[in-house]
Design a protein around this motif. Structure first.
Motif, short mmCIF file in Angstrom:
data_model
loop_
_atom_site.label_atom_id
_atom_site.label_comp_id
_atom_site.label_asym_id
_atom_site.label_seq_id
_atom_site.Cartn_x
_atom_site.Cartn_y
_atom_site.Cartn_z
N THR A 1 -9.84 1.26 1.78
CA THR A 1 -9.50 0.04 2.50
C THR A 1 -9.05 -0.98 1.48
O THR A 1 -9.77 -1.25 0.51
CB THR A 1 -10.72 -0.50 3.26
OG1 THR A 1 -11.14 0.50 4.21
CG2 THR A 1 -10.39 -1.79 3.99
N VAL A 2 -7.86 -1.53 1.68
CA VAL A 2 -7.35 -2.60 0.82
C VAL A 2 -7.49 -3.90 1.59
O VAL A 2 -7.03 -4.01 2.74
CB VAL A 2 -5.87 -2.37 0.44
CG1 VAL A 2 -5.34 -3.52 -0.41
CG2 VAL A 2 -5.71 -1.05 -0.29
N ARG A 3 -8.13 -4.88 0.96
CA ARG A 3 -8.26 -6.22 1.56
C ARG A 3 -7.45 -7.19 0.72
O ARG A 3 -7.60 -7.25 -0.50
CB ARG A 3 -9.72 -6.66 1.60
CG ARG A 3 -10.57 -5.75 2.45
CD ARG A 3 -11.96 -6.28 2.66
NE ARG A 3 -12.64 -6.60 1.42
CZ ARG A 3 -13.90 -7.01 1.33
NH1 ARG A 3 -14.62 -7.16 2.43
NH2 ARG A 3 -14.44 -7.27 0.16
N TYR A 4 -6.58 -7.94 1.37
CA TYR A 4 -5.73 -8.91 0.71
C TYR A 4 -6.27 -10.32 0.95
O TYR A 4 -6.75 -10.63 2.04
CB TYR A 4 -4.31 -8.86 1.29
CG TYR A 4 -3.63 -7.52 1.13
CD1 TYR A 4 -3.05 -7.17 -0.07
CD2 TYR A 4 -3.55 -6.63 2.19
CE1 TYR A 4 -2.40 -5.95 -0.22
CE2 TYR A 4 -2.91 -5.41 2.05
CZ TYR A 4 -2.34 -5.09 0.84
OH TYR A 4 -1.70 -3.87 0.70
N ALA B 1 1.89 -12.39 1.48
CA ALA B 1 3.01 -11.53 1.06
C ALA B 1 2.96 -10.18 1.75
O ALA B 1 3.99 -9.61 2.12
CB ALA B 1 2.99 -11.35 -0.45
N ALA B 2 1.77 -9.63 1.95
CA ALA B 2 1.62 -8.33 2.61
C ALA B 2 1.78 -8.44 4.12
O ALA B 2 2.03 -7.44 4.79
CB ALA B 2 0.27 -7.71 2.26
N GLY B 3 1.59 -9.64 4.64
CA GLY B 3 1.69 -9.83 6.08
C GLY B 3 0.50 -9.30 6.86
O GLY B 3 0.58 -9.04 8.05
N ARG B 4 -0.62 -9.14 6.16
CA ARG B 4 -1.83 -8.62 6.78
C ARG B 4 -3.02 -8.92 5.88
O ARG B 4 -2.85 -9.21 4.71
CB ARG B 4 -1.73 -7.12 7.03
CG ARG B 4 -1.59 -6.32 5.74
CD ARG B 4 -1.20 -4.88 5.95
NE ARG B 4 0.12 -4.85 6.55
CZ ARG B 4 0.47 -4.02 7.54
NH1 ARG B 4 -0.39 -3.16 8.00
NH2 ARG B 4 1.67 -4.05 8.04
N ARG C 1 5.05 -0.46 -0.09
CA ARG C 1 4.76 -0.82 1.30
C ARG C 1 5.16 -2.25 1.62
O ARG C 1 5.56 -2.55 2.75
CB ARG C 1 3.26 -0.67 1.59
CG ARG C 1 2.80 0.75 1.71
CD ARG C 1 1.27 0.78 1.85
NE ARG C 1 0.81 2.12 2.06
CZ ARG C 1 0.14 2.52 3.12
NH1 ARG C 1 -0.19 1.67 4.06
NH2 ARG C 1 -0.23 3.77 3.23
N HIS C 2 4.97 -3.15 0.65
CA HIS C 2 5.17 -4.58 0.87
C HIS C 2 5.93 -5.17 -0.33
O HIS C 2 5.31 -5.71 -1.26
CB HIS C 2 3.83 -5.30 1.02
CG HIS C 2 2.91 -4.64 2.01
ND1 HIS C 2 3.14 -4.66 3.37
CD2 HIS C 2 1.77 -3.93 1.82
CE1 HIS C 2 2.17 -3.99 3.98
NE2 HIS C 2 1.33 -3.54 3.05
N PRO C 3 7.25 -5.06 -0.35
CA PRO C 3 8.03 -5.53 -1.50
C PRO C 3 7.76 -7.00 -1.88
O PRO C 3 7.86 -7.35 -3.06
CB PRO C 3 9.48 -5.34 -1.06
CG PRO C 3 9.41 -4.21 -0.07
CD PRO C 3 8.10 -4.40 0.64
N ALA C 4 7.38 -7.83 -0.92
CA ALA C 4 7.11 -9.24 -1.23
C ALA C 4 5.88 -9.40 -2.13
O ALA C 4 5.68 -10.47 -2.72
CB ALA C 4 6.91 -10.04 0.06
N LEU C 5 5.08 -8.35 -2.27
CA LEU C 5 3.91 -8.41 -3.16
C LEU C 5 4.30 -8.34 -4.64
O LEU C 5 3.51 -8.74 -5.49
CB LEU C 5 2.96 -7.24 -2.88
CG LEU C 5 1.94 -7.42 -1.79
CD1 LEU C 5 1.20 -6.11 -1.55
CD2 LEU C 5 0.95 -8.51 -2.14
N GLU C 6 5.48 -7.81 -4.95
CA GLU C 6 5.83 -7.55 -6.34
C GLU C 6 5.64 -8.75 -7.27
O GLU C 6 4.99 -8.61 -8.31
CB GLU C 6 7.25 -7.00 -6.46
CG GLU C 6 7.56 -6.56 -7.86
CD GLU C 6 8.83 -5.74 -7.94
OE1 GLU C 6 8.99 -5.04 -8.94
OE2 GLU C 6 9.65 -5.80 -7.00
N PRO C 7 6.14 -9.94 -6.95
CA PRO C 7 5.96 -11.04 -7.89
C PRO C 7 4.52 -11.56 -7.98
O PRO C 7 4.15 -12.23 -8.94
CB PRO C 7 6.89 -12.14 -7.37
CG PRO C 7 7.09 -11.81 -5.93
CD PRO C 7 6.97 -10.33 -5.81
N ILE C 8 3.71 -11.24 -6.99
CA ILE C 8 2.33 -11.73 -6.94
C ILE C 8 1.35 -10.73 -7.55
O ILE C 8 0.41 -11.10 -8.25
CB ILE C 8 1.94 -12.01 -5.47
CG1 ILE C 8 2.81 -13.12 -4.91
CG2 ILE C 8 0.47 -12.34 -5.33
CD1 ILE C 8 2.77 -13.22 -3.41
#
Length: 77
Positions: free
Chosen positions: A3-6, A13-16, A36-43
């Motif tokens: 389980t990944v928790r953001y 960025a992950a939208g979840r 899975r979530h390209p918007a996570l890359e810079p973060i």
């Protein structure tokens, strides 16, 4: 599976707030999360990964059933 928790900016960025992903090394998990979530890359490069409360280094194996927290840097005062 794990389980990944953001949290904070990573959740935005992950939208979840959470999801299930296959277990793997810290490095493989980072790559999988960006896929899975390209918007996570810079973060994600600035985030700490904690598996069941312990910091995950790139070569560390995260076991199935673990909870992985993705924690961006916190500002405080």
């Amino acid at each position: 599976m794990i389980t990944v928790r953001y949290f904070a900016a990573a959740a935005e960025a992950a939208g979840r707030d959470a999801e299930q992903v296959p277990a793997g090394t810290g490095e493989a998990l980072r790559a999988a999360l960006v896929t899975r979530h390209p918007a996570l890359e810079p973060i994600l490069g600035r985030c700490a990964l904690l598996a069941d409360g312990r910091r995950v280094e790139p070569s560390d194996q995260v076991a199935p059933g673990a909870t992985l927290d993705v924690l961006p840097p916190f500002a405080g005062g």
